[in-house]
Design an enzyme around this catalytic site. Sequence first.
Site, PDB file in Angstrom:
ATOM      1  N   GLU A 197      13.015   2.399   1.345  1.00  0.00           N
ATOM      2  CA  GLU A 197      12.272   2.958   2.467  1.00  0.00           C
ATOM      3  C   GLU A 197      12.984   2.802   3.810  1.00  0.00           C
ATOM      4  OE1 GLU A 197       9.119   4.630   2.111  1.00  0.00           O
ATOM      5  OE2 GLU A 197      10.031   4.591   0.117  1.00  0.00           O
ATOM      6  N   PHE A 207       0.856  -1.186   0.000  1.00  0.00           N
ATOM      7  CA  PHE A 207       0.000   0.000   0.000  1.00  0.00           C
ATOM      8  C   PHE A 207       0.894   1.238   0.000  1.00  0.00           C
ATOM      9  CE2 PHE A 207      -2.420   3.328   2.274  1.00  0.00           C
ATOM     10  CZ  PHE A 207      -3.498   3.439   1.395  1.00  0.00           C
ATOM     11  N   TYR A 216       1.248   5.450  -0.146  1.00  0.00           N
ATOM     12  CA  TYR A 216       0.497   6.654   0.221  1.00  0.00           C
ATOM     13  C   TYR A 216       1.255   7.938  -0.099  1.00  0.00           C
ATOM     14  CZ  TYR A 216       3.638   5.931   4.161  1.00  0.00           C
ATOM     15  OH  TYR A 216       4.760   5.704   4.924  1.00  0.00           O
ATOM     16  N   GLY A 217       2.550   7.842  -0.410  1.00  0.00           N
ATOM     17  CA  GLY A 217       3.375   9.019  -0.672  1.00  0.00           C
ATOM     18  C   GLY A 217       4.195   8.844  -1.933  1.00  0.00           C
TER      19      GLY A 217
END
Length: 239
Positions: free
Chosen positions: A140, A62, A64-65
């Site tokens: 990340e 998922f 989101y950014g």
Amino acid sequence: MTRPPRQMRLSARHVAYLQPDEIFEALPAPPPGMREAGPDDHQATIASLFDGPDHHDETWVFAYGSLIWKPACDYVEMRTGLLHGWHRAFCLGWNTRFRGSEENPGLMLALDRGGSCKGALYRLPPDRRDECLVKLFEREMGWVPTAFPPRWVKVRTGERVIRALTFCIDRNSGRYVSGLSEAEIADVLASATGTRGSMAEYLHATVDHLEQMGIHDPHLWRLQHLVAERIEAAYEADR
């Protein structure tokens, strides 16, 4: 008929004012108390996430950014989805390397508890799951310990509820930032620039891609307007 994307105030013109002299994709030296993550760290993370029998044929991420507009690895399917219990927030600080400096530190997006978040779901190639996860973690989680470790969440997309990996802020990490007003966040995003570009660029790309996907985030929409306003005041006031 599909509604055309809203017209953002924050534009490439604004972003151009804040470009660094050079862009460096290489990972800078980690801050004190942290170290660069290696292959063993990423394999250990994979092992912990898939501890025990895995009864799922699919692995989803998922986003989101920045993973929305710059995916870290290959994928074979993309959907939009809604995550309950977490919301998108500029709560990961303070960034003094990638998109900030010691003089003007930046704030990055992470998922914080409460509310909900619409984003993108990426399905990883089943025969290259671990390879893709390592690339994702290298992007990340370049340093350990990480301030926003991966975790499993449930995301609704159409009639399905999908188990997906995402990155949520660890409020006890020492890098959790809260309590800032939108005006204070906009002040940061309108000035911070680091080795990989500016916070204004990061915000612009995120909002632009969300809008293209049909996802309107009111908080980010207000921020892009405030950031454009501040950049205009700083660089165009005398025109």
